[in-house]
Each structure stands twice: as structure tokens, then as C-alpha cells.
Design a protein around this motif. Structure first.
Motif, PDB file in Angstrom:
ATOM      1  N   VAL A   1       0.834  -1.202   0.000  1.00 53.18           N
ATOM      2  CA  VAL A   1       0.000   0.000   0.000  1.00 53.18           C
ATOM      3  C   VAL A   1       0.868   1.251   0.000  1.00 53.18           C
ATOM      4  O   VAL A   1       0.621   2.202  -0.756  1.00 53.18           O
ATOM      5  N   ASN A   2       1.884   1.278   0.825  1.00 50.85           N
ATOM      6  CA  ASN A   2       2.730   2.468   0.898  1.00 50.85           C
ATOM      7  C   ASN A   2       3.516   2.680  -0.388  1.00 50.85           C
ATOM      8  O   ASN A   2       3.753   3.820  -0.807  1.00 50.85           O
ATOM      9  N   MET A   3       3.895   1.589  -1.045  1.00 50.68           N
ATOM     10  CA  MET A   3       4.567   1.719  -2.339  1.00 50.68           C
ATOM     11  C   MET A   3       3.618   2.321  -3.368  1.00 50.68           C
ATOM     12  O   MET A   3       4.010   3.203  -4.152  1.00 50.68           O
ATOM     13  N   LEU A   4       2.352   1.888  -3.361  1.00 52.57           N
ATOM     14  CA  LEU A   4       1.369   2.427  -4.302  1.00 52.57           C
ATOM     15  C   LEU A   4       1.067   3.886  -3.984  1.00 52.57           C
ATOM     16  O   LEU A   4       0.941   4.720  -4.896  1.00 52.57           O
ATOM     17  N   ARG A   5       0.964   4.223  -2.699  1.00 53.85           N
ATOM     18  CA  ARG A   5       0.724   5.624  -2.322  1.00 53.85           C
ATOM     19  C   ARG A   5       1.845   6.535  -2.842  1.00 53.85           C
ATOM     20  O   ARG A   5       1.586   7.595  -3.435  1.00 53.85           O
ATOM     21  N   THR A   6       3.087   6.114  -2.620  1.00 59.22           N
ATOM     22  CA  THR A   6       4.222   6.919  -3.069  1.00 59.22           C
ATOM     23  C   THR A   6       4.221   7.069  -4.580  1.00 59.22           C
ATOM     24  O   THR A   6       4.460   8.159  -5.124  1.00 59.22           O
ATOM     25  N   TYR A   7       3.936   5.980  -5.275  1.00 60.85           N
ATOM     26  CA  TYR A   7       3.880   6.020  -6.745  1.00 60.85           C
ATOM     27  C   TYR A   7       2.848   7.039  -7.221  1.00 60.85           C
ATOM     28  O   TYR A   7       3.125   7.840  -8.123  1.00 60.85           O
ATOM     29  N   ILE A   8       1.660   7.023  -6.636  1.00 62.72           N
ATOM     30  CA  ILE A   8       0.598   7.949  -7.057  1.00 62.72           C
ATOM     31  C   ILE A   8       1.038   9.393  -6.826  1.00 62.72           C
ATOM     32  O   ILE A   8       0.855  10.265  -7.695  1.00 62.72           O
ATOM     33  N   ASP A   9       1.645   9.660  -5.674  1.00 62.77           N
ATOM     34  CA  ASP A   9       2.088  11.021  -5.372  1.00 62.77           C
ATOM     35  C   ASP A   9       3.109  11.514  -6.381  1.00 62.77           C
ATOM     36  O   ASP A   9       3.046  12.668  -6.844  1.00 62.77           O
ATOM     37  N   VAL A  10       4.059  10.645  -6.746  1.00 62.01           N
ATOM     38  CA  VAL A  10       5.147  11.064  -7.632  1.00 62.01           C
ATOM     39  C   VAL A  10       4.712  11.052  -9.097  1.00 62.01           C
ATOM     40  O   VAL A  10       4.956  12.014  -9.840  1.00 62.01           O
ATOM     41  N   ALA A  11       4.085   9.974  -9.531  1.00 63.09           N
ATOM     42  CA  ALA A  11       3.711   9.838 -10.948  1.00 63.09           C
ATOM     43  C   ALA A  11       2.754  10.939 -11.386  1.00 63.09           C
ATOM     44  O   ALA A  11       2.815  11.413 -12.527  1.00 63.09           O
ATOM     45  N   TYR A  12       1.887  11.373 -10.485  1.00 64.06           N
ATOM     46  CA  TYR A  12       0.899  12.402 -10.823  1.00 64.06           C
ATOM     47  C   TYR A  12       1.245  13.751 -10.199  1.00 64.06           C
ATOM     48  O   TYR A  12       0.412  14.662 -10.171  1.00 64.06           O
ATOM     49  N   ASP A  13       2.481  13.867  -9.687  1.00 61.43           N
ATOM     50  CA  ASP A  13       3.006  15.137  -9.175  1.00 61.43           C
ATOM     51  C   ASP A  13       2.044  15.785  -8.172  1.00 61.43           C
ATOM     52  O   ASP A  13       1.775  16.988  -8.222  1.00 61.43           O
ATOM     53  N   GLY A  14       1.495  14.959  -7.288  1.00 61.90           N
ATOM     54  CA  GLY A  14       0.634  15.474  -6.232  1.00 61.90           C
ATOM     55  C   GLY A  14      -0.760  15.871  -6.676  1.00 61.90           C
ATOM     56  O   GLY A  14      -1.520  16.469  -5.894  1.00 61.90           O
ATOM     57  N   TYR A  15      -1.135  15.553  -7.912  1.00 59.21           N
ATOM     58  CA  TYR A  15      -2.437  15.972  -8.455  1.00 59.21           C
ATOM     59  C   TYR A  15      -3.598  15.504  -7.578  1.00 59.21           C
ATOM     60  O   TYR A  15      -4.566  16.247  -7.371  1.00 59.21           O
ATOM     61  N   TYR A  16      -3.517  14.289  -7.063  1.00 60.28           N
ATOM     62  CA  TYR A  16      -4.637  13.744  -6.286  1.00 60.28           C
ATOM     63  C   TYR A  16      -4.548  14.081  -4.793  1.00 60.28           C
ATOM     64  O   TYR A  16      -5.474  13.778  -4.037  1.00 60.28           O
ATOM     65  N   GLY A  17      -3.450  14.709  -4.371  1.00 59.75           N
ATOM     66  CA  GLY A  17      -3.309  15.085  -2.971  1.00 59.75           C
ATOM     67  C   GLY A  17      -3.426  13.877  -2.058  1.00 59.75           C
ATOM     68  O   GLY A  17      -2.918  12.796  -2.351  1.00 59.75           O
TER      69      GLY A  17
END
Length: 694
Positions: free
Chosen positions: A266-282
């Protein structure tokens, strides 16, 4: 003389009654027949409960409906009582309670015993060409409502044309809604939110481990992919980026790490979302999957599934969760939804075709998904998910479990199905705070011909058009009886009148809300004013069918069995969560971020919806039917066999070692190339016919 006068008076009275009836019939349809003409109906939808007449299981010892009438087994359902009253036709029940394939199979050698019969569109057209069914096209000038409908919807006319030389039509088409999305991905939204949202790292008191990775990345592992999404407010389109250079590919990252704890996943997926989308989803990372602005793809879904199944303790308090599942894992008719979903996930056309597995390519030619390597590569990806335990065990071993069991017991995460019938579980089996909702169609690489490397976009082939079954008129049944023929034609024509289309969707007026002057109370649905159902109807829908509109309409009202079904009734019965998810998708379609086939011959042929029927000749039909493996090994019937399903569940076998072998077996050994040549010839003729009538 007195007796003569009495006889003349009697004859005059009879003539007046007859003329009144004939006038009423001809005013609507231009067809005349004797009042009380009997039509023997071997017609229904899929089983004994969904025919024109009540069966014992539905009626019991008598069932009283919202119209105040008590119905018993063997009675006509309300919709068909109304048809009898309006048209002066008497219906006789000949329906055997089968699906359309089996129903026609039962009657095909006994057509003299019935007047109207259910069948698949392909079979009805095939038998029509043998002279077994009436060519409805010869009578269109006497069927003003049906004719007007076809003129307003030319692609419908093409979809039901059985012969391009004569313009023959051998069945009345059935629409379960039209020009709208059909199936959607559905997820337990609350679980996605619990895993992905919030500040800081995810923690859990207990979790399992992800399986050893088998699934390999489908999306890029480097570069940047730009995707158009609807903004979070649902008001406009904006472009966001998947930055693989910055974040890497989530599947590749997980695979490199190997089996890991559910918390780490889960934490790996969270980090990926933050970086891949440059914080778009907050901190609302779940919106990547379940928001109006969702942009998820197959790899991100696999990563999410790994997180879900390895965190059962957090999500449902047990040791197991089934990731992807189908509505009835032991029913082939539902199991094929798994390969339909594979098409959406991996950009493969033809897996949700309106006819067999055909689609029109960017080259303007027909293609058969069964003969495309991309199909089998997608199935390999799905089988990799099976090996990781991301697809339900019941799908693999065909147990008796169902969606309701999974959702009721918090055991299932996601499937691909109809929105209204499945989101109703939010009101019937899910607890407060639990949410099962339709989510956005995934991003995939689609080869629509505009870029040789494909286009990353959202596309759905699950688009409503003429369905694959309908009702035909038996030529041997009606014989030389003009009354029977005209009555059958009048029935079809009435079903396509404004009043008839409401009746065939809503049932009689007693089930519709009316104003004091008797007019309908209406609401705006897709730009058109449509009736609102009566309060008593809505209450009865939940009481008798647990909110399932389709079951209620077919089993109790007798509507939506054929002809043109409006989605307006169904929309009113959709649970609020169902409306939310469908609303997101509808907005995306309206703003153009979800593309789909068009019910037209389009400039880019890749976007042309393949017709439900192609006008093959008798000789061609015989040849197609001789390629038995293409039917028996790719069946969509409940008890049938489907190779594509088997390849997902069990992987390749001795006959098919890989995607290239699978294509060769289907194309060369099972008659696939000959089949496709026949269908291509028919498509060419249809295009010529379209140009001539256009």
C-alpha cells in the motif's frame, strides 16, 4: 320480410362493429384484421419467469400489483393485457421458457404451430433467408411507426437487414437502451479510500503478503503519458501526466521487490501515485480509481488488487478477499464478462462486439478478435492475475458463489457488469459506510489508426445498439391467414409508436405517475421528457424485486421483453450510489474523455459499430454453420464452453501453446479465415446497400 329485415339489421350491426375495429387498427398501423385474432406466442426473454404470461413461481397463489389487480399463474402480464386491449389481439402462450437460442431450436422444425417466435438475430436472419420467416421489410409502408424509427436510425436498419438485394428484415429488433454505455467496472470504493487516502504512511495491525509476482507491466516503464480527464468538479476537461521517468512503473517496482507485506504494498502504491501524478490527487489518492477525475490503468489496477487481497484483515476482518470476480462464477453467460473486461483493460477490440467477435478496423475491413494475437496476450495477462490470486478462486473452479454472496459477506472487491442491477446491493446487503460503485473506464493503448504506436485513451466497446436477439413471424404459422399476419405486423408497429415504446418500458399507465388531468408527470432524461413511475410502482419494485428494475419489469409487468426499452425507467430505480458512479461516466462520455463506437458509418471506420447481423446468403450461412468449433468453443450460453474464459482461468493447453498458436488454431484449423472472408463479403454488400439507400 320481417325476418329478412332483422337479418339485414344484424349484418349491418356486425359490419359496423367490424368497421369500427378495423378503423382503429388501421389508424395506428395501416393494417386490418379481425378482432380477437389469436397470435400463438413462442416469445419471452430468458426463462419461464420472463414470458408474456405469469408462471407459478412468480405468481404463486396470486400476486396483487400496483394496479390493484391480482394475477395468477397463466394470466397475461399487465403490459400484454394492455396490448390486447389496444390492438384487439388475443395471445396464446407457446413459450417454453428458454433463452432465445434454445427457444428457436425447440420450434425450428415446428414453426407451423406458432405465429411469433424468439431467436437470436443471426439465427432469425438465417432462417428468414430460407423462407421460414416473414420478410417484415415488405410491409414497412403499412407500419408507419416502425418505418419512421428505422428512417430516424439508419444504423439500426443496417443492423437488421438480412439481404441487401431485397432489403429483407426478418425480425423486430430489441434495444436494451440505445446509444449509451452498457457495462462498467464496479469497485468497493470504501476499501480503496481506506487503503489510499490520508496523510502519512498506511499502517495495519495485521496483514498478509502479496504473492510472488507473475503479471508483467503493460503500460510504459519510462517516459510521460498525457491523459485527458474530467476535472474533479465534473465541469471541464484537463490534461494530466503519468510520469514514469519520475515514478517508475508501479508493477515493475513491485515485481522487483518480490513478495512483500500488504502494508508495504500500500505504501509503495501511495508513493507512486504522489510522484507519478506530481501530487495531483493530494491525500485523496483513491480518486485515481474512483473519482470523477480518475485515470487508472491496468498496471495500477493490478497494484491495487495486490494491496486489496493482502490486506483482508484491515478491509473485512478475515484472511481472504476475492479481487476480480464475475456475477455468477459457475455461469458461462456471466463468466465471459471477464474477457470483456480484459478488452477494456488492454485495448483489445471485438471482445464486446454486437456480433460474434467482429469489429471494423481502421483499414475499413472486418477483424475477428479470436484471430488477433492481442486478444491472447490480454488473456495471458489475465491468467497472470489468476496465478497471483487476484481473480476469484470461484471463477477458476466454477463454484456456486455469486456476487451477492461476495458483497453480502465483504468478500469481493470488483467486477464488470451492469450498473443498476449491481449497485442495488448498496441498499440490500451492504452496511452503512460501505459503497459499491461504478468507476471510470481505464486508460489503455488503443490502435484506432490515428497513431501507429497507438493512443493512450479511454474507450469502451460496451455500447448499446440492437441486441443479439429479437422476435420473428413464422411464415408457416401465419400461413395464408391475413388476419394473423397483419396482427403480428401491427404488434411490432405499435411497439415502436410513442405510446407503445412507453408501454414496453414502463408497463401500463396504472404504473406511471399522472397529473390531475391524466397526463404523465415527466422528468428530463437525456434531453427528452420521460414519464415518472408511480410511487406504488417504486415501492413494489423494492418489495418484489429488491430494487432490481429489470427483474421487476420482466417478471411482473411483462415489459422490456423485446422491442425498444428506454433507460428512463431504470434510471429512476437506480440506487443513489449507482447514480453517482454512472453520473461520473456519463459526464466523461459527454465531454469526450471516454470514446466509444458510433451507431453510424464513421469517417474513421474504427469507430463504426459492427451491425448485429450481417446479410449473409443461405449458402454462406451453411458454410458458417459448418465451422462448428467457432460456435461451440466460443459460446456465450449459460452451459456453454468458451476457450477465452478457459485461457484466463487455466492458461494455455496442449492445443494452444501461446498467442501465435492460438491464432493459427482458430484461423486455420477451426475455419476462422473462411468465416471472416464470408463476413467481409457480407459487410461489403451492406456498405454498398447503405450507399444506395443513403
Amino acid at each position: 320480410m320481417k325476418n329478412v329485415k332483422s337479418l339485414l339489421a344484424l349484418l349491418l350491426a356486425v359490419a359496423m362493429v367490424a368497421s369500427l375495429f378495423v378503423g382503429a387498427a388501421s389508424a395506428e398501423s395501416g393494417l386490418t384484421y379481425a378482432e380477437g385474432t389469436v397470435l400463438r406466442m413462442a416469445t419471452g426473454y430468458n426463462n419461464a419467469k420472463t414470458g408474456l404470461f405469469f408462471d407459478a413461481e412468480v405468481a404463486g397463489e396470486g400476486v396483487t400489483l400496483a394496479d390493484g389487480v391480482t394475477y395468477h399463474s397463466g394470466d397475461l402480464k399487465p403490459t400484454w393485457v394492455e396490448v390486447q386491449n389496444v390492438l384487439g389481439i388475443t395471445f396464446e402462450d407457446k413459450y417454453q421458457g428458454n433463452n432465445t437460442t434454445k427457444e428457436f431450436e425447440y420450434w425450428k422444425d415446428r414453426l407451423a404451430e406458432v405465429d411469433m417466435v424468439s431467436g437470436t438475430a443471426v439465427t432469425l436472419s438465417e432462417y428468414g433467408e430460407t423462407g421460414a420467416l416473414v420478410n417484415i421489410g415488405e410491409y414497412l409502408d403499412q407500419m408507419p411507426n416502425f418505418k419512421a424509427y428505422l428512417e430516424a436510425n439508419p444504423i439500426v436498419r443496417l443492423s437488421i437487414t438480412g439481404n441487401t438485394t431485397t432489403g429483407a428484415i426478418y425480425f423486430s429488433p430489441y434495444f436494451d437502451g440505445v446509444n449509451d454505455i452498457e457495462r462498467m467496472p464496479l469497485m468497493r470504493v470504501d476499501w480503496v479510500q481506506k487503503l489510499l487516502d490520508g496523510e502519512g504512511e498506511f499502517t495495519a495491525d495485521a496483514c498478509g503478503n502479496t504473492a510472488e509476482p507473475v503479471y508483467e507491466p503493460y503500460m510504459p516503464t519510462e517516459g510521460v503519458v498525457e491523459i485527458d480527464v474530467v476535472n474533479a468538479e465534473g465541469t471541464a476537461v484537463e490534461t494530466i501526466s503519468k510520469n514514469y521517468d519520475a515514478a517508475g512503473n508501479i508493477v515493475a517496482l513491485m515485481n522487483e521487490a518480490g513478495s512483500m507485506s500488504g502494508v508495504d504494498a500500500v505504501n509503495m502504491l501511495r508513493t507512486y501515485i504522489d510522484v507519478a501524478y506530481d501530487g495531483y490527487y493530494g491525500t485523496n489518492r483513491s480518486d485515481l480509481f474512483v473519482g470523477q477525475n480518475a485515470a487508472w490503468d491496468a498496471d495500477e489496477l493490478v497494484a491495487l488488487l495486490r494491496c486489496v487481497v493482502s490486506n483482508a484483515q484491515t478491509l473485512n476482518g478475515t484472511d481472504t478477499i476475492q479481487g476480480l470476480f464475475t456475477r455468477e462464477d459457475n455461469n458461462n453467460q456471466r463468466r465471459i464478462d471477464m474477457f470483456r473486461f480484459a478488452g477494456v483493460l488492454f485495448g483489445v477490440r471485438g471482445l464486446e462486439s454486437r456480433q460474434d467477435y467482429l469489429y471494423v478496423g481502421e483499414d475499413g475491413l472486418l477483424h475477428d478478435a479470436r484471430q488477433e494475437e492481442a486478444t491472447y496476450e490480454a488473456l495471458e495477462n489475465m491468467n497472470a492475475m489468476v496465478e497471483e490470486g487476484l481473480i476469484s478462486k470461484a471463477f477458476v473452479d466454477m463454484s456456486e458463489e455469486s456476487t451477492k454472496t461476495y458483497l453480502q459477506n465483504d468478500l469481493g472487491f470488483m467486477h464488470y457488469d451492469y450498473n443498476q442491477t449491481q449497485t442495488v446491493y448498496n441498499a440490500t446487503v451492504l452496511d452503512e459506510g460501505e459503497k459499491y460503485m461504478a468507476v471510470m473506464v481505464p486508460v489503455a493503448c488503443w490502435y484506432d489508426g490515428t497513431d501507429e504506436d497507438g493512443v493512450f485513451m479511454r474507450f469502451t466497446e460496451s455500447w448499446r445498439s440492437v441486441k443479439t436477439d429479437g422476435w420473428g413471424i413464422s411464415k408457416a404459422g401465419v400461413g395464408d391467414d391475413t388476419n394473423k399476419l397483419n396482427a403480428a405486423l401491427a404488434l411490432i408497429d405499435y411497439a415502436y409508436s410513442d405510446k407503445g415504446m412507453i408501454l414496453m418500458s414502463y408497463g401500463p399507465d396504472a404504473f406511471i405517475k399522472t397529473n390531475e388531468d391524466g397526463s404523465y408527470v415527466t422528468f428530463n432524461f437525456n434531453g427528452k421528457e420521460m414519464p415518472v413511475i408511480a410511487d406504488a410502482t417504486y415501492a413494489e419494485l423494492w418489495e418484489k424485486a429488491s430494487g432490481n428494475y429489470t427483474n421487476y419489469a420482466r417478471q411482473y409487468l411483462g415489459s422490456t421483453l423485446s422491442f425498444a426499452k428506454s433507460q428512463a425507467f431504470e434510471y429512476q430505480c437506480t440506487q443513489e450510489v449507482g447514480k453517482e458512479g454512472a453520473g461520473h461516466i456519463s459526464t466523461a462520455i459527454g465531454l469526450g474523455t471516454i470514446k466509444h463506437p458510433e451507431l453510424a458509418v464513421t469517417e474513421n471506420p474504427w469507430y463504426t459499430s459492427v451491425p448485429t447481423v450481417l446479410p449473409t446468403t443461405r449458402v454462406e450461412n451453411d458454410m458458417v454453420n459448418s465451422y462448428s468449433e467457432l460456435k461451440t468453443k466460443f459460446s456465450s450460453s449459460k452451459d456453454g464452453e468458451n476457450v477465452l474464459v478457459d485461457l484466463i482461468a487455466s492458461g494455455y493447453n496442449d492445443e494452444m501453446y501461446d498467442a501465435e498458436d492460438a491464432v493459427a488454431v482458430v484461423s486455420e484449423d477451426w475455419g476462422g479465415m473462411q468465416y471472416l472472408n464470408i463476413k467481409q463479403d457480407a459487410w461489403d454488400r451492406l456498405l454498398e446497400y447503405y450507399a444506395a439507400i443513403g
